[in-house]
Design a protein around this motif. Structure first.
Motif, mmCIF file in Angstrom:
data_model
loop_
_atom_site.group_PDB
_atom_site.id
_atom_site.type_symbol
_atom_site.label_atom_id
_atom_site.label_comp_id
_atom_site.label_asym_id
_atom_site.label_seq_id
_atom_site.Cartn_x
_atom_site.Cartn_y
_atom_site.Cartn_z
ATOM 1 N N SER A 282 -40.440 -32.688 44.837
ATOM 2 C CA SER A 282 -39.489 -33.680 44.352
ATOM 3 C C SER A 282 -38.095 -33.380 44.905
ATOM 4 C CB SER A 282 -39.464 -33.675 42.826
ATOM 5 O OG SER A 282 -38.881 -32.461 42.391
ATOM 6 N N ARG A 283 -37.232 -34.359 44.809
ATOM 7 C CA ARG A 283 -35.861 -34.163 45.293
ATOM 8 C C ARG A 283 -35.156 -33.064 44.499
ATOM 9 N NH1 ARG A 283 -33.357 -39.934 45.263
ATOM 10 N NH2 ARG A 283 -35.392 -40.889 45.343
ATOM 11 N N ARG A 284 -35.467 -32.999 43.256
ATOM 12 C CA ARG A 284 -34.850 -31.983 42.399
ATOM 13 C C ARG A 284 -35.240 -30.585 42.852
ATOM 14 N NH1 ARG A 284 -36.427 -29.882 36.891
ATOM 15 N NH2 ARG A 284 -34.531 -28.940 36.149
ATOM 16 N N ARG B 101 -33.336 -29.728 46.045
ATOM 17 C CA ARG B 101 -31.935 -29.453 45.742
ATOM 18 C C ARG B 101 -31.783 -28.064 45.129
ATOM 19 N NH1 ARG B 101 -30.823 -33.905 42.820
ATOM 20 N NH2 ARG B 101 -31.202 -32.820 40.872
ATOM 21 N N MET B 102 -32.677 -27.692 44.238
ATOM 22 C CA MET B 102 -32.622 -26.370 43.612
ATOM 23 C C MET B 102 -32.882 -25.273 44.631
ATOM 24 S SD MET B 102 -34.384 -27.042 39.914
ATOM 25 C CE MET B 102 -34.513 -25.338 39.510
#
Length: 179
Positions: free
Chosen positions: A5-7, A10-11
């Protein structure tokens, strides 16, 4: 095929950036360097005369700081010129003479230092842009205990003046001026 996922992406990016950050010591080193220079310049320029523990100087409201010159100490036991014993204090008190020959001879031996200091003060004044003053007279700082009788100090000062020291200063402890 692994689908993130994009999250999560990003993390992961954020986590990679945090690993590289460390402690920056440059500014800390600058502060300590400035502190060291400050301490070195302020401790090495000690202009005051440090009296020995056997002498208790009198208090006075004085403006001028003492210069580094020939020092003569008068203690309860002996008289010292540049920390070298010259004569016993009791012998000077009991003497009828106003000029003590032993003190005079010791002061004449230290005349080179007094003249060097006077020339240094003269050259310092010349470098500051002032016109060259006339030759500074040799001077002596007398450190005497406050319990020493004035008759003894008078003999010591007379011996210094007879040896050629025309500028005689008595060392005192500076106290705050009232007013």
């Amino acid at each position: 095929m692994k689908h993130e996922s994009r999250r999560m992406k990003r993390m992961a990016r954020s986590h990679k950036r945090k690993k590289t950050s460390g402690m920056n010591l440059t500014s800390l080193m600058d502060v300590f360097t400035i502190l060291v220079f400050f301490l070195l310049t302020n401790t090495s320029s000690n202009e005051a005369l440090e009296p020995p523990k056997v002498i208790t100087l009198p208090d006075s409201v004085v403006e001028a700081k003492p210069r580094e010159t020939v020092t003569l100490m008068v203690t309860g036991e002996e008289i010292l010129v540049e920390a070298k014993p010259v004569i016993a204090t009791e012998a000077v008190i009991n003497s009828e003479e106003t000029i003590i020959q032993a003190i005079k001879e010791a002061m004449i031996l230290e005349m080179d230092k007094a003249i060097t200091v006077a020339r240094g003060a003269q050259q310092e004044a010349a470098t500051e842009g002032e016109e060259l003053p006339e030759q500074e007279p040799p001077e002596v700082n007398i450190l005497a205990d406050r319990t020493i009788p004035f008759s003894l100090l008078k003999k010591v000062m007379s011996s210094c003046t007879d040896a050629g020291y025309t500028k005689v200063s008595l060392a005192v402890i500076q106290k705050a001026s009232q007013g």
